[in-house]
Every structure is written in structure tokens, then in C-alpha cells.
Write a protein that holds these residues in place. Structure first.
Motif, PDB file in Angstrom:
ATOM      1  N   ALA A   6       0.833  -1.205   0.000  1.00 35.71           N
ATOM      2  CA  ALA A   6       0.000   0.000   0.000  1.00 35.71           C
ATOM      3  C   ALA A   6       0.867   1.253   0.000  1.00 35.71           C
ATOM      4  O   ALA A   6       0.592   2.215  -0.738  1.00 35.71           O
ATOM      5  CB  ALA A   6      -0.927  -0.010   1.208  1.00 35.71           C
ATOM      6  N   CYS A   7       1.920   1.253   0.791  1.00 37.64           N
ATOM      7  CA  CYS A   7       2.843   2.397   0.810  1.00 37.64           C
ATOM      8  C   CYS A   7       3.461   2.605  -0.569  1.00 37.64           C
ATOM      9  O   CYS A   7       3.596   3.737  -1.039  1.00 37.64           O
ATOM     10  CB  CYS A   7       3.949   2.163   1.839  1.00 37.64           C
ATOM     11  SG  CYS A   7       3.412   2.244   3.565  1.00 37.64           S
ATOM     12  N   ALA A   8       3.830   1.508  -1.206  1.00 39.56           N
ATOM     13  CA  ALA A   8       4.467   1.609  -2.521  1.00 39.56           C
ATOM     14  C   ALA A   8       3.520   2.209  -3.551  1.00 39.56           C
ATOM     15  O   ALA A   8       3.930   3.027  -4.390  1.00 39.56           O
ATOM     16  CB  ALA A   8       4.933   0.227  -2.973  1.00 39.56           C
ATOM     17  N   VAL A   9       2.252   1.821  -3.511  1.00 36.26           N
ATOM     18  CA  VAL A   9       1.277   2.316  -4.487  1.00 36.26           C
ATOM     19  C   VAL A   9       0.889   3.763  -4.197  1.00 36.26           C
ATOM     20  O   VAL A   9       0.779   4.590  -5.108  1.00 36.26           O
ATOM     21  CB  VAL A   9       0.020   1.424  -4.494  1.00 36.26           C
ATOM     22  CG1 VAL A   9      -1.076   2.039  -5.359  1.00 36.26           C
ATOM     23  CG2 VAL A   9       0.368   0.034  -5.005  1.00 36.26           C
TER      24      VAL A   9
ATOM     25  N   ALA B  55       5.614   7.139  -5.850  1.00 40.74           N
ATOM     26  CA  ALA B  55       4.652   6.041  -5.858  1.00 40.74           C
ATOM     27  C   ALA B  55       4.887   5.114  -7.053  1.00 40.74           C
ATOM     28  O   ALA B  55       5.353   5.547  -8.114  1.00 40.74           O
ATOM     29  CB  ALA B  55       3.230   6.591  -5.919  1.00 40.74           C
ATOM     30  N   LEU B  56       4.567   3.845  -6.865  1.00 42.86           N
ATOM     31  CA  LEU B  56       4.564   2.874  -7.966  1.00 42.86           C
ATOM     32  C   LEU B  56       3.148   2.849  -8.545  1.00 42.86           C
ATOM     33  O   LEU B  56       2.334   1.992  -8.219  1.00 42.86           O
ATOM     34  CB  LEU B  56       4.980   1.487  -7.466  1.00 42.86           C
ATOM     35  CG  LEU B  56       6.429   1.328  -7.010  1.00 42.86           C
ATOM     36  CD1 LEU B  56       6.669  -0.077  -6.487  1.00 42.86           C
ATOM     37  CD2 LEU B  56       7.391   1.637  -8.154  1.00 42.86           C
ATOM     38  N   ALA B  57       2.864   3.823  -9.388  1.00 42.79           N
ATOM     39  CA  ALA B  57       1.511   3.969  -9.927  1.00 42.79           C
ATOM     40  C   ALA B  57       1.257   2.928 -11.015  1.00 42.79           C
ATOM     41  O   ALA B  57       2.123   2.676 -11.854  1.00 42.79           O
ATOM     42  CB  ALA B  57       1.333   5.368 -10.498  1.00 42.79           C
ATOM     43  N   PRO B  58       0.067   2.319 -11.009  1.00 41.76           N
ATOM     44  CA  PRO B  58      -0.246   1.321 -12.045  1.00 41.76           C
ATOM     45  C   PRO B  58      -0.427   1.958 -13.410  1.00 41.76           C
ATOM     46  O   PRO B  58      -0.884   3.104 -13.526  1.00 41.76           O
ATOM     47  CB  PRO B  58      -1.550   0.687 -11.540  1.00 41.76           C
ATOM     48  CG  PRO B  58      -2.163   1.717 -10.654  1.00 41.76           C
ATOM     49  CD  PRO B  58      -1.025   2.454 -10.031  1.00 41.76           C
ATOM     50  N   ILE B  59      -0.056   1.221 -14.448  1.00 44.11           N
ATOM     51  CA  ILE B  59      -0.217   1.688 -15.817  1.00 44.11           C
ATOM     52  C   ILE B  59      -0.865   0.579 -16.650  1.00 44.11           C
ATOM     53  O   ILE B  59      -0.932  -0.569 -16.219  1.00 44.11           O
ATOM     54  CB  ILE B  59       1.140   2.055 -16.465  1.00 44.11           C
ATOM     55  CG1 ILE B  59       2.040   0.803 -16.559  1.00 44.11           C
ATOM     56  CG2 ILE B  59       1.824   3.170 -15.720  1.00 44.11           C
ATOM     57  CD1 ILE B  59       3.274   0.998 -17.416  1.00 44.11           C
TER      58      ILE B  59
ATOM     59  N   ASP C 177       2.304  -4.021 -12.147  1.00 44.72           N
ATOM     60  CA  ASP C 177       1.353  -3.008 -12.611  1.00 44.72           C
ATOM     61  C   ASP C 177       2.050  -1.698 -12.968  1.00 44.72           C
ATOM     62  O   ASP C 177       1.585  -0.956 -13.844  1.00 44.72           O
ATOM     63  CB  ASP C 177       0.295  -2.726 -11.537  1.00 44.72           C
ATOM     64  CG  ASP C 177      -0.696  -3.867 -11.368  1.00 44.72           C
ATOM     65  OD1 ASP C 177      -0.644  -4.821 -12.167  1.00 44.72           O
ATOM     66  OD2 ASP C 177      -1.514  -3.803 -10.436  1.00 44.72           O
ATOM     67  N   ALA C 178       3.145  -1.399 -12.274  1.00 43.74           N
ATOM     68  CA  ALA C 178       3.866  -0.148 -12.509  1.00 43.74           C
ATOM     69  C   ALA C 178       4.861  -0.251 -13.663  1.00 43.74           C
ATOM     70  O   ALA C 178       5.577   0.711 -13.945  1.00 43.74           O
ATOM     71  CB  ALA C 178       4.604   0.272 -11.240  1.00 43.74           C
ATOM     72  N   GLY C 179       4.901  -1.409 -14.334  1.00 45.60           N
ATOM     73  CA  GLY C 179       5.788  -1.571 -15.479  1.00 45.60           C
ATOM     74  C   GLY C 179       7.107  -2.210 -15.149  1.00 45.60           C
ATOM     75  O   GLY C 179       8.022  -2.232 -15.976  1.00 45.60           O
TER      76      GLY C 179
END
Length: 628
Positions: A181-184, A475-479, A225-227
């Protein structure tokens, strides 16, 4: 068998003896003949971690199977439950269980994999969703929660208690995972030293109620998810898993007990061999960690989701094929549970048909293809064994780097991990833009006339603000990999709605069909991937007739299509005719390096070819035609 006939054994028919034993050197000689002087390395691929993928591997000898599930045991067929209306979600869950699903993935709003929807994290919603579901009847339940829905684990536990169900009879994975959760989210209100006791206390409390777990999830999906790459996903899972083991041990729980309290979540994508190698590598690496802790290794429970980043909004039915390959790979590699993301999820909440396809993808592979009947069928396969070994070495090195930085939370704070994921994502996006990594239906083979896909209409749950945190980091945002091409398709749709026609490119074909067909096919796919409608034409030899056809097409730009030989004779005159006819921009399909200067002087302003930056070219088309 006729009377007196004798049994014939293979030794009596030594057909193979008539052929020489195949040798790698012999194969290399044949390959060198085909390459005609080109280096052999041309056939060697590379993963995003820089691992070499050879064109041929020899059998790996003396390799034992990597054991995951018990022999011949099927994986759990999990079905995603994420509708914001708890009553609808309950009806979906019952339908899924009645039609082949053996488990439910309860996705709560704000969770790492919620993707905009999810269940309301309240006791009332939990009770509605689980109405008539019997957690003690062999049904697996997995919780996917986030910072705003972290109380869902307690709410589910209390629901079980109020129903008088024996917690020990339930198969519930509670999914506590604050590190993911922290990473996202890219922030945390607390330090890891402050988070650890709360996590351990929650796990001890659930275990004390009689639940058997596992309780803490180490979620590699956030990296995928973040690539991120396979090595990065593996290392993150290892680092988070070790952090949870330490937290549980610090709370007074023995490592032998803690061993079964942690499980992993992994993404499975359409790259069959890397997916299989990644899952196998995780088991081997986790066993190494257990041995380092003085434990006897036990198979780690691995829950797989088909990958979010590979989903496309355009031509979403191709997502069925991607999910099938991902499920195939994860199942063969020993995943204990698999959740297939419905093929329309990138567009919204899937309807009954999409949910049925997600279920049946697994049922067909299990019940008709019998994939679970053989344990680790990849054992001994040189290619997959080689990739597994290389992933193990590289992931272990990155895991050690994270540990030296102070662990998973410290690595996030320092940006150490995010910088590596960002570099991989950048390389991946560049290959998508150049169409080296193909997304069928989005970057290649688009269908501008596809019908609208049906999804359910629902209002997402309104959550209270997260509140942020004093500890902030990237953040490790999803793409989704297809998103840049889909943005251009959206522009095209908006223009069509506003003006009644899409942007157009006139395919100026020179010569005969034998001359131009190959490049017409390429150009049509190239431009329509960005929503630019390709207007085809007959072959021309007369520049005046070509110019007239271009004017009649209503297109603002044109693309010359033919063979290099025809270009040498006709391209310059054709380009001048198109420019004189009002063409704002003329492209040429191909890359005639020696003639480029002369062609540009004649009016050719750009070239499209395999390996060119298609995304940049298509964006330039919109700017030049002023259609946005």
C-alpha cells in the motif's frame, strides 16, 4: 494378434539408429548458413532485466520438479468480487460459486488492485456480500484491501464469529500488506518501526481467534502493474515477505508458526516462458530464505492474478487470449490460486458474460486440458530451467541490495527501488511506442469499426480522504501499456462525434498490387492504431490521376506505398503531385536511406517503417492536420 505372433519391442526396430545423433554444433552450422554472415547474437533475445533468451536450449539434466501444489491438485479458481453495491456483489458471488468458481477474491475500494471500484469496507457491506456464502464449506476467500479498507479483515473475522462458524474450518487469506500500500500510494503516516507492531498484532489477533491464515500478503502485482520487470517483482516480494516474517517474530511468534502466515501475490502475463520461470524462481528463492532462517522449507502459497497492465480497452476480446496464456503459464508453474481479470475490466465493471468467460478460462484449462495433472511439467526443459536460474541469481542480488538499504520500506523511502522500476517502465514504453512490443488490437491490427463493449454502470464507493502521511516518496503507480495508443483512438472518436468523420490518411499506392500490398497492409495498421482512417486506392502510375484521387478522398495527408524499385521510378513525381494537390504532409512507407534526400526535396516529409516511433508519428499527424 495372429497365432504364433511375437511381441515386438523398440529394440527390434532400431529406426533411430539410421540417423546420426543431433548435435548443437550441427544446428549452429545450419543456422549460420541461413544468417549469411549476420551475427548469431541477432537471434538472442533479452528480457527487461537484461537476461539472455537463447533461440535454442539443450535439455537440463538432473533437475527435480519445483513443487508447489500437491500432486494432481487443481489450483483454486478465484473470481473477483468488486461491485460497489453489496447486494449485486452477493448475487455475482453466488452465481460464480454455482458455476465452477472455488473461491472469491473480495476486492475492497481503495485496495491495490481495485482499479477504481471495489466493495464498501463496512461491516454491513461484508454481511451482505457473504450472505448465503459458506466459508466453512471448502470455499477459498481472499481479501484485497488498502489503507482506507484495512478494517475489512476484522469485519470478515467478526462476521464469521457472529455466524457461529469455526474459524479453523475457513480458508481465508486476509491480505494484510501495508508495504505494498505504501508503494502504491507513495506515502505513509508512520515509519516501518511504527507499522510493524500493528501488523503483527493484527496477525496474532486473527490467529488467536482460530483462523489458520495466511494473514500477510507480499504483493508483487504492484511492481508489475507499474511496469516493472520479473527480477524487480521477485525482489520486492522477497523483501516484503522477510519484513513480515521479522515483524511476526518480533511479536513473540516462532518462525515455525510464522512460516505459514505469509503468502505471495504475483502477476501472470502473456509471456508464457518468463511467467513460468518467475513463479518457479519465487518458490526456490523463498525456500532459500526459509533455510537461512533455519526452517525446513515448505511450499509458499502463491496467488496469481492475470496482469492488469496487459489489458486493452480496444478490441478487448483479445484480452481473453492474453488471460488464457497467463493462466496457462501460472497454472503449469504451480500457482495455488488464480484470479482471471475479466476481459472488459479496463473499460469498467464486467457484465455477466465477461465474468463467465473469466471463470470458464480456468475451468477449460483444468477440466478439459487437465493442466493440473502433472507437477511442474517444465522441470528439465532447458529454456525454462535456464531462465529460472538466471531470475533467481538476479533477484537474489537485488533483494540483497534492498536489505543493505535497510529493507523494503527504507528502499522505498530512498527511491532506490522506484528508480529501477521507472527505468524499466521507460524502456518498456519506448518499445511499445516503436511497436517492438506488440499489443494486438491497440498498437497493431486495430479495428476502427469495432462495436461498443457493454460494461455495468455503477458508482464507485465514496471513501474518506486518505489523509496522506509525513513520510513521502515516489509512488509505484499502475499503468496499462496500451493507454498512449488508446488516447489517440479517443481523440479520433471525439472528432468523429463532433465532425462526422475521422482524420484520414490517403494511401497513395504506386504500381501494381504486387508492388504495394505489403506496405499498404503495414501503413493501414500503422495509422489506424492512432485512429487515423486509412483510405485505400488502386495502384497509380500517372501523377495527375493520383492527385485527383487524393483530392477526392477528403484526406489532408497521404502516404506513398510501394516497393523500393517503384519508389526509384515514381516516388518523387508522386510526392510533388500530392503536394501540388494540397497535401499538408506526405509520408512514405519504407526507409530508402540512399534516396531520402531526394525524396524529402520532392515533398516527402516523413517515413514510416518497422522500428520507427509510431506513437510520436501519430501524435504529429494530429498536430499537422489540426484535427484536435
Amino acid at each position: 494378434m495372429c497365432k504364433g505372433a511375437q511381441t515386438v519391442t523398440p529394440d527390434d526396430l532400431p529406426l533411430a539408429a539410421d540417423f546420426p545423433k543431433a548435435q548443437l554444433e550441427d544446428w549452429r552450422k545450419l543456422v549460420d548458413g541461413v544468417l549469411k554472415g549476420a551475427p548469431f547474437e541477432k537471434l538472442v533475445g533479452k528480457s527487461y532485466d537484461g537476461l539472455k533468451i537463447e533461440p535454442l536450449y539443450q535439455r537440463a539434466k538432473d533437475k527435480a520438479p519445483v513443487m508447489g501444489r500437491p500432486p494432481a491438485a487443481p489450483w483454486q479458481i478465484m473470481q473477483r468480487i468488486d461491485h460497489p453495491d453489496a447486494g449485486v456483489a452477493n448475487a455475482q458471488a453466488l452465481t460464480d460459486l454455482e458455476n465452477g468458481a472455488t473461491g472469491l477474491a473480495l476486492v475492497f475500494a481503495g485496495g491495490n488492485g481495485s482499479h477504481g471500484f471495489g466493495l464498501e469496507p463496512t461491516a454491513e457491506a461484508v454481511a451482505k456480500v457473504l450472505k448465503d456464502v459458506h466459508p466453512d464449506a471448502g470455499i477459498a476467500i481472499e481479501l484485497q484491501v488498502g489503507p482506507q479498507s484495512r478494517m475489512a479483515a476484522i469485519q470478515v473475522a467478526e462476521y464469521v464469529k457472529t455466524k457461529g462458524i469455526d474459524p479453523a474450518a475457513c480458508n481465508i487469506r486476509f491480505g494484510l500488506d501495508p508495504l505494498a500500500a505504501c508503494a502504491v500510494w507513495g506515502h505513509s503516516p508512520y515509519t516501518w518501526d511504527e507499522i510493524k507492531p500493528a501488523v503483527a498484532s493484527g496477525i496474532k489477533g486473527l490467529a488467536g481467534l482460530g483462523f489458520k491464515g495466511p494473514f500477510a500478503s507480499t504483493d508483487g502485482r504492484v511492481v508489475h502493474d507499474a511496469g516493472g520487470s520479473e527480477v524487480q517483482e521477485l525482489a520486492f516480494v522477497l523483501a516484503c515477505g522477510v519484513a513480515y516474517l521479522r515483524a511476526i517474530e518480533d511479536a513473540g511468534v516462532s518462525l515455525e508458526q510464522a512460516q505459514g502466515m505469509v503468502y505471495a501475490r504475483f502477476s501472470a502475463d502473456a509471456d508464457q516462458f518468463l511467467t513460468m520461470a518467475k513463479f518457479r524462481a519465487l518458490r526456490l528463492l523463498w525456500a532459500r530464505i526459509e533455510q537461512a532462517c533455519g526452517l525446513t522449507p515448505k511450499p509458499l502459497f502463491i496467488a496469481a492474478d492475470t496482469a492488469w497492465r496487459m489489458l486493452t480497452q480496444r478490441d478487448p476480446y483479445v484480452n481473453m487470449l492474453r488471460a488464457t496464456m497467463a493462466t496457462f503459464a501460472a497454472g503449469l508453474a504451480g500457482a495455488n490460486a488464480i484470479t482471471v481479470l475479466p476481459h472488459t475490466l479496463a473499460l469498467g465493471l464486467p457484465d455477466a458474460f465477461a465474468r463467465r468467460v473469466a471463470r470458464n478460462t480456468q475451468l477449460l484449462l483444468l477440466e478439459e486440458s487437465n493442466l493440473a495433472k502433472v507437477s511442474d511439467p517444465a522441470a528439465g526443459a532447458g529454456g525454462i530451467e535456464g531462465l529460472t536460474s538466471e531470475l533467481c541469481d538476479a533477484a537474489w542480488a537485488l533483494f540483497q541490495e534492498i536489505e543493505k538499504a535497510g529493507g523494503a520500506f527504507a528502499a522505498l523511502q530512498q527511491g532506490l527501488f522506484q528508480s529501477k522500476v521507472a527505468a524499466t517502465r521507460k524502456a518498456r514504453e519506448a518499445n511499445i511506442a516503436k511497436r517492438r512490443d506488440v499489443l494486438t488490437g491497440a498498437s497493431e491490427f486495430p479495428n476502427l469499426h469495432e462495436s461498443k463493449t457493454v460494461v455495468l454502470s455503477a458508482r464507485p464507493v465514496a471513501l474518506s480522504p486518505d489523509g496522506g502521511g509525513k513520510h513521502k516518496f515516489e509512488a509505484l503507480a499502475p499503468i496499462r501499456l496500451a493507454a498512449p495508443f488508446e488516447a489517440l483512438r479517443d481523440k479520433s472518436d471525439a472528432i468523429l462525434e463532433a465532425r462526422g468523420a475521422r482524420p484520414k490518411v490517403f494511401l497513395a499506392n504506386l504500381g501494381s498490387p504486387a508492388d504495394f500490398t505489403a506496405r499498404v497492409t503495414f501503413a493501414k495498421s500503422f495509422f489506424e492504431a492512432g485512429g487515423i482512417l486509412a483510405v485505400d486506392s488502386d495502384g497509380f502510375t500517372d501523377p495527375a490521376k493520383l492527385a485527383a484521387a487524393f483530392k477526392a478522398s477528403g484526406a489532408a495527408i497521404a502516404c506513398l506505398c510501394s516497393s523500393d524499385n517503384v519508389y526509384g521510378d515514381q516516388a518523387e513525381a508522386a510526392a510533388k503531385a500530392l503536394q501540388a494537390a494540397g497535401g499538408r504532409h506526405t509520408y512514405l512507407a519504407g526507409r530508402p536511406a540512399e534516396a531520402e534526400t531526394a525524396l524529402r526535396a520532392a515533398g516527402v516529409a516523413g517515413f514510416i517503417f518497422a522500428g520507427a516511433d509510431a506513437l510520436a508519428t501519430l501524435q504529429d499527424v494530429y498536430q499537422r492536420t489540426e484535427q484536435v
